[in-house]
Design a protein around this motif. Structure first.
Motif, PDB file in Angstrom:
ATOM      1  N   ARG A  68       1.239  -1.183   0.246  1.00 48.60           N
ATOM      2  CA  ARG A  68      -0.006   0.802   0.030  1.00 48.60           C
ATOM      3  C   ARG A  68       0.887   1.165  -0.009  1.00 48.60           C
ATOM      4  NH1 ARG A  68      -2.726  -3.232   4.222  1.00 48.60           N
ATOM      5  NH2 ARG A  68      -4.077  -4.351   2.920  1.00 48.60           N
ATOM      6  N   ALA A  69       2.287   1.196   1.101  1.00 48.19           N
ATOM      7  CA  ALA A  69       2.638   2.180   0.641  1.00 48.19           C
ATOM      8  C   ALA A  69       4.372   2.403  -0.342  1.00 48.19           C
ATOM      9  CB  ALA A  69       3.743   2.142   2.175  1.00 48.19           C
ATOM     10  N   ALA A  70       3.987   1.186  -1.314  1.00 50.26           N
ATOM     11  CA  ALA A  70       5.110   1.503  -2.533  1.00 50.26           C
ATOM     12  C   ALA A  70       4.640   2.219  -3.052  1.00 50.26           C
ATOM     13  CB  ALA A  70       5.103  -0.278  -3.262  1.00 50.26           C
ATOM     14  N   GLU A  71       5.777   3.437  -3.435  1.00 51.15           N
ATOM     15  CA  GLU A  71       5.442   4.327  -5.049  1.00 51.15           C
ATOM     16  C   GLU A  71       6.214   4.625  -6.068  1.00 51.15           C
ATOM     17  OE1 GLU A  71       3.846   7.147  -3.902  1.00 51.15           O
ATOM     18  OE2 GLU A  71       3.715   6.608  -1.901  1.00 51.15           O
ATOM     19  N   GLN A  72       6.503   3.151  -6.054  1.00 47.06           N
ATOM     20  CA  GLN A  72       7.582   2.473  -7.487  1.00 47.06           C
ATOM     21  C   GLN A  72       6.945   1.454  -7.727  1.00 47.06           C
ATOM     22  OE1 GLN A  72      11.405   4.090  -7.629  1.00 47.06           O
ATOM     23  NE2 GLN A  72      10.653   6.056  -7.518  1.00 47.06           N
ATOM     24  N   MET A  73       7.182   0.738  -8.959  1.00 46.59           N
ATOM     25  CA  MET A  73       6.743  -0.560  -9.426  1.00 46.59           C
ATOM     26  C   MET A  73       8.268  -1.184  -9.152  1.00 46.59           C
ATOM     27  SD  MET A  73       3.772  -0.767 -11.553  1.00 46.59           S
ATOM     28  CE  MET A  73       2.945   0.257 -12.636  1.00 46.59           C
ATOM     29  N   PRO A  74       9.646  -0.843  -9.424  1.00 47.72           N
ATOM     30  CA  PRO A  74      10.644  -2.122  -9.186  1.00 47.72           C
ATOM     31  C   PRO A  74       9.804  -2.269  -7.101  1.00 47.72           C
ATOM     32  CG  PRO A  74      11.392   0.013  -9.814  1.00 47.72           C
ATOM     33  CD  PRO A  74       9.845  -0.006  -9.784  1.00 47.72           C
ATOM     34  N   GLU A  75       9.583  -1.544  -6.002  1.00 44.84           N
ATOM     35  CA  GLU A  75       9.479  -2.131  -4.586  1.00 44.84           C
ATOM     36  C   GLU A  75       8.096  -3.385  -4.914  1.00 44.84           C
ATOM     37  OE1 GLU A  75       8.164   1.335  -1.828  1.00 44.84           O
ATOM     38  OE2 GLU A  75       8.827   2.165  -3.644  1.00 44.84           O
ATOM     39  N   LEU A  76       7.203  -2.732  -5.730  1.00 41.89           N
ATOM     40  CA  LEU A  76       6.364  -3.701  -6.704  1.00 41.89           C
ATOM     41  C   LEU A  76       6.586  -5.266  -6.410  1.00 41.89           C
ATOM     42  CD1 LEU A  76       3.337  -1.958  -7.638  1.00 41.89           C
ATOM     43  CD2 LEU A  76       3.548  -2.832  -5.440  1.00 41.89           C
ATOM     44  N   GLU A  77       7.930  -4.936  -7.512  1.00 44.45           N
ATOM     45  CA  GLU A  77       8.499  -6.516  -8.325  1.00 44.45           C
ATOM     46  C   GLU A  77       8.976  -6.846  -7.263  1.00 44.45           C
ATOM     47  OE1 GLU A  77      11.186  -4.838 -11.599  1.00 44.45           O
ATOM     48  OE2 GLU A  77       8.812  -4.052 -12.674  1.00 44.45           O
ATOM     49  N   GLU A  78      10.261  -6.079  -6.056  1.00 45.65           N
ATOM     50  CA  GLU A  78      10.592  -7.445  -5.019  1.00 45.65           C
ATOM     51  C   GLU A  78       9.734  -7.692  -4.495  1.00 45.65           C
ATOM     52  OE1 GLU A  78      13.354  -8.353  -2.720  1.00 45.65           O
ATOM     53  OE2 GLU A  78      13.718  -7.564  -4.437  1.00 45.65           O
ATOM     54  N   ILE A  79       8.874  -7.435  -3.346  1.00 38.70           N
ATOM     55  CA  ILE A  79       7.680  -7.906  -2.828  1.00 38.70           C
ATOM     56  C   ILE A  79       7.370  -9.037  -3.518  1.00 38.70           C
ATOM     57  CG2 ILE A  79       5.146  -7.639  -1.785  1.00 38.70           C
ATOM     58  CD1 ILE A  79       5.538  -4.736  -0.922  1.00 38.70           C
ATOM     59  N   GLU A  80       7.230  -8.984  -4.944  1.00 37.56           N
ATOM     60  CA  GLU A  80       6.497  -9.829  -5.801  1.00 37.56           C
ATOM     61  C   GLU A  80       7.541 -11.370  -5.418  1.00 37.56           C
ATOM     62  OE1 GLU A  80       3.540  -9.769  -9.143  1.00 37.56           O
ATOM     63  OE2 GLU A  80       5.890  -8.547  -9.480  1.00 37.56           O
ATOM     64  N   ARG A  81       8.987 -10.842  -5.820  1.00 34.45           N
ATOM     65  CA  ARG A  81       9.997 -11.540  -5.773  1.00 34.45           C
ATOM     66  C   ARG A  81       9.863 -12.776  -3.940  1.00 34.45           C
ATOM     67  NH1 ARG A  81      12.386  -8.207  -9.067  1.00 34.45           N
ATOM     68  NH2 ARG A  81      13.315  -6.716  -7.639  1.00 34.45           N
ATOM     69  N   TYR A  86      -2.439   1.727  -9.379  1.00 30.44           N
ATOM     70  CA  TYR A  86      -2.968   3.033  -9.253  1.00 30.44           C
ATOM     71  C   TYR A  86      -2.327   4.255  -9.198  1.00 30.44           C
ATOM     72  CZ  TYR A  86      -2.285   6.822  -6.060  1.00 30.44           C
ATOM     73  OH  TYR A  86      -1.909   8.143  -5.457  1.00 30.44           O
ATOM     74  N   LEU A  87      -0.689   3.300  -9.105  1.00 27.76           N
ATOM     75  CA  LEU A  87       0.897   4.022  -9.781  1.00 27.76           C
ATOM     76  C   LEU A  87       0.740   4.515 -11.435  1.00 27.76           C
ATOM     77  CD1 LEU A  87       3.188   1.797  -7.484  1.00 27.76           C
ATOM     78  CD2 LEU A  87       2.064   4.443  -7.590  1.00 27.76           C
ATOM     79  N   ALA A  88      -0.047   3.610 -12.186  1.00 25.72           N
ATOM     80  CA  ALA A  88      -0.239   3.772 -13.993  1.00 25.72           C
ATOM     81  C   ALA A  88      -1.375   5.144 -13.672  1.00 25.72           C
ATOM     82  CB  ALA A  88      -0.402   2.904 -14.390  1.00 25.72           C
ATOM     83  N   SER A  89      -2.116   5.502 -13.190  1.00 31.95           N
ATOM     84  CA  SER A  89      -2.767   5.998 -13.375  1.00 31.95           C
ATOM     85  C   SER A  89      -2.077   7.536 -12.824  1.00 31.95           C
ATOM     86  CB  SER A  89      -4.250   5.726 -12.644  1.00 31.95           C
ATOM     87  OG  SER A  89      -4.156   6.257 -10.816  1.00 31.95           O
ATOM     88  N   GLN A  90      -1.198   7.589 -11.409  1.00 27.46           N
ATOM     89  CA  GLN A  90      -0.599   8.740 -11.169  1.00 27.46           C
ATOM     90  C   GLN A  90       0.184   8.968 -12.591  1.00 27.46           C
ATOM     91  OE1 GLN A  90      -1.901  10.361  -8.307  1.00 27.46           O
ATOM     92  NE2 GLN A  90      -3.310   8.868  -8.887  1.00 27.46           N
ATOM     93  N   GLN A  91       0.545   8.337 -13.596  1.00 31.40           N
ATOM     94  CA  GLN A  91       1.948   8.784 -14.228  1.00 31.40           C
ATOM     95  C   GLN A  91       1.138   9.872 -14.989  1.00 31.40           C
ATOM     96  OE1 GLN A  91       5.334   7.502 -14.153  1.00 31.40           O
ATOM     97  NE2 GLN A  91       4.527   6.021 -12.336  1.00 31.40           N
ATOM     98  N   PRO A  92       2.077  11.468 -15.642  1.00 30.16           N
ATOM     99  CA  PRO A  92       1.409  12.063 -16.282  1.00 30.16           C
ATOM    100  C   PRO A  92       0.873  11.576 -17.612  1.00 30.16           C
ATOM    101  CG  PRO A  92       3.997  12.689 -15.587  1.00 30.16           C
ATOM    102  CD  PRO A  92       3.469  11.366 -14.889  1.00 30.16           C
ATOM    103  N   GLY A  93       0.166  12.345 -18.652  1.00 28.02           N
ATOM    104  CA  GLY A  93       0.332  11.928 -19.924  1.00 28.02           C
ATOM    105  C   GLY A  93       1.221  11.873 -20.824  1.00 28.02           C
ATOM    106  N   PRO A  94       1.124  12.074 -22.331  1.00 28.98           N
ATOM    107  CA  PRO A  94       1.872  12.345 -22.633  1.00 28.98           C
ATOM    108  C   PRO A  94       1.774  13.412 -23.374  1.00 28.98           C
ATOM    109  CG  PRO A  94       0.961  10.702 -24.319  1.00 28.98           C
ATOM    110  CD  PRO A  94       0.701  10.704 -22.146  1.00 28.98           C
ATOM    111  N   ALA A  95       2.444  14.588 -23.982  1.00 24.04           N
ATOM    112  CA  ALA A  95       2.773  15.630 -23.720  1.00 24.04           C
ATOM    113  C   ALA A  95       1.705  16.121 -24.988  1.00 24.04           C
ATOM    114  CB  ALA A  95       3.856  16.188 -24.304  1.00 24.04           C
ATOM    115  N   GLY A  96       1.061  17.510 -25.051  1.00 26.90           N
ATOM    116  CA  GLY A  96       0.255  17.277 -25.629  1.00 26.90           C
ATOM    117  C   GLY A  96      -1.626  16.691 -25.873  1.00 26.90           C
ATOM    118  N   SER A  97      -1.405  16.141 -24.770  1.00 27.62           N
ATOM    119  CA  SER A  97      -3.039  15.048 -24.898  1.00 27.62           C
ATOM    120  C   SER A  97      -3.961  15.779 -24.125  1.00 27.62           C
ATOM    121  CB  SER A  97      -2.609  14.058 -23.591  1.00 27.62           C
ATOM    122  OG  SER A  97      -2.166  13.250 -24.367  1.00 27.62           O
TER     123      SER A  97
END
Length: 107
Positions: free
Chosen positions: A40-53, A96-107
């Motif tokens: 729940r506190a993870a801020e980046q995808m690599p943190e989630l990948e480590e938890i999966e491992r 959730y993290l993907a939804s927080q990513q800024p979209g491409p410029a000009g969108s």
């Protein structure tokens, strides 16, 4: 001082050379339950990948243990249910993290 340093080096070497102790199923469950707040506190995808491992390692270790009776079988089920729940949390956190990513410029 040299003897203390040598003792520390020998203790560290012993930790890596001794046989790996298998976690009990209760220890495995306890370890899995600590991962929920980390997900729940993870801020980046690599943190989630480590938890999966870490989840995969717990499941691999538990798979090697014999299931001798109904109680052990229920414990295996509990470990698997906890792991499945964590995978769902990881999926939700990734979305959730993907939804927080800024979209491409000009969108």
């Amino acid at each position: 001082m040299i003897a203390g340093g040598l003792a520390s080096v020998l203790a560290a070497a012993w930790k890596f050379l001794r046989p790996v102790e298998t976690q009990s199923r209760q220890e495995a469950l306890d370890m899995l339950y600590t991962l929920g707040p980390r997900i729940r506190a993870a801020e980046q995808m690599p943190e989630l990948e480590e938890i999966e491992r870490e989840i995969d390692q717990v499941l691999r270790t538990q798979r090697k243990q014999p299931v001798a009776d109904d109680q052990a079988e229920r414990a295996v089920t509990a470990v698997n249910v906890a792991a499945h729940r964590l995978e769902n949390l990881i999926h939700d956190r990734r979305a959730y993290l993907a939804s927080q990513q800024p979209g491409p410029a000009g969108s």
